[in-house]
Write an enzyme that holds these catalytic residues in place. Structure first.
Site, PDB file in Angstrom:
ATOM      1  CE1 TYR A  67       1.023  -6.843  21.804  1.00  0.00           C
ATOM      2  CE2 TYR A  67      -0.168  -7.888  20.003  1.00  0.00           C
ATOM      3  CZ  TYR A  67       1.015  -7.668  20.689  1.00  0.00           C
ATOM      4  OH  TYR A  67       2.178  -8.247  20.240  1.00  0.00           O
ATOM      5  CB  SER A 126       2.004  -7.764  16.450  1.00  0.00           C
ATOM      6  OG  SER A 126       1.073  -8.813  16.329  1.00  0.00           O
TER       7      SER A 126
END
Length: 284
Positions: A189, A176
């Site tokens: 996350y 990400s």
């Protein structure tokens, strides 16, 4: 440049959330005719039921691959992805269950090889995310659940897949933009996505002598079930507007990165990261 799609306020009380409940529906369909870039290949895609995983599944099928789709429990979304893969003239195998458990990771690889006879491509993509702005309020169960899905699952699936991967095989791990830029409201996350990036780079060096390439895709804000499943409804309405392109990306715009890395087009890429993120400049 594509125009921004108006996204109304919405949320879902689930993680992973359901794609079939999203408004508007994410855009996952490939834009170009297939030319056989993955003809004869077999791919296992975790989190393949929806979002980026669905877009990758359909694109790979269009390019000739047979696709095994691993997912947690989003049965309706998975059935639709299977239908889409078959509409491209390919075959799909649905594999529900929790990849954070090693025995299940081993089972989905075994079932893939049993059904299709081999394995050429592993896409480690399944993940979960939760808002955790206050680290002191992050409970142990949620933290472990996030790491089991986003880190341990990648290790377990790769361990199970490696005996079946030969020279020319490809592994792509989803990371990400948050692994590079950080995100104060997604601490756990973002940390797991940093782990998947380090996993890719280390594994790439480890496997290169075997002729197995390992790379990473690090998406920015993409319109997937992650968003209504994580964010308050009022934040969803402005989702993605802060990037230079001024809009969220669509899953099909990310899937092409996976195709590039897994086809012969990406033969000279190993240990690298592609950044479909709407123009955000981050470290490589």
């Amino acid at each position: 440049m594509n125009e921004a799609v108006k996204i109304p306020a919405q949320d879902q009380d689930a993680m992973p959330a359901d794609e079939h409940k999203m408004e508007p529906a994410p855009d996952y369909m490939p834009r170009h005719p297939g030319v056989g870039k993955l003809e004869g290949k077999v791919a296992l895609i975790t989190g393949g039921d929806s979002g980026i995983g669905r877009a990758v599944s359909v694109l790979f099928a269009r390019e000739g691959a047979k696709v095994a789709i691993a997912y947690l429990e989003e049965y309706k979304d998975a059935e639709e992805t299977k239908r889409l893969v078959e509409a491209e003239g390919s075959e799909a195998l649905l594999l529900p269950g929790d990849i954070g458990k090693k025995a299940h990771a081993e089972e989905i690889v075994a079932k893939t090889v049993e059904r299709f006879g081999k394995l050429d491509i592993l896409i480690n993509n399944a993940a979960q995310q939760w808002l955790d702005e206050d680290l002191t309020e992050l409970d142990e169960e949620t933290l472990r659940r996030t790491f089991d899905s986003n880190v341990m699952g990648y290790f377990f699936c790769t361990q199970a897949a490696l005996p079946h991967l030969s020279e020319g095989a490809s592994i792509v791990n989803t990371s990400s933009v948050n692994a590079f830029a950080g995100m104060g409201s997604l601490i756990s996350y973002s940390t797991t996505r940093g782990a998947s990036l380090a996993f890719s780079r280390s594994l790439a060096e480890n496997l290169i002598e075997k002729g197995i390439r390992v790379n990473t895709v690090a998406p920015g804000p993409i319109w997937t079930p992650f968003i209504p499943g994580t964010m308050p409804a009022e934040q969803v309405e402005d989702f993605g507007s802060g990037v230079p392109m001024g809009r969220p990306g669509q899953p099909w715009e990310v899937a092409t990165s996976y195709l590039f890395l897994c086809s012969s087009d990406g033969n000279y890429f190993n240990g690298q990261t592609l950044h479909p993120n709407g123009g955000m400049i981050v470290g490589a």
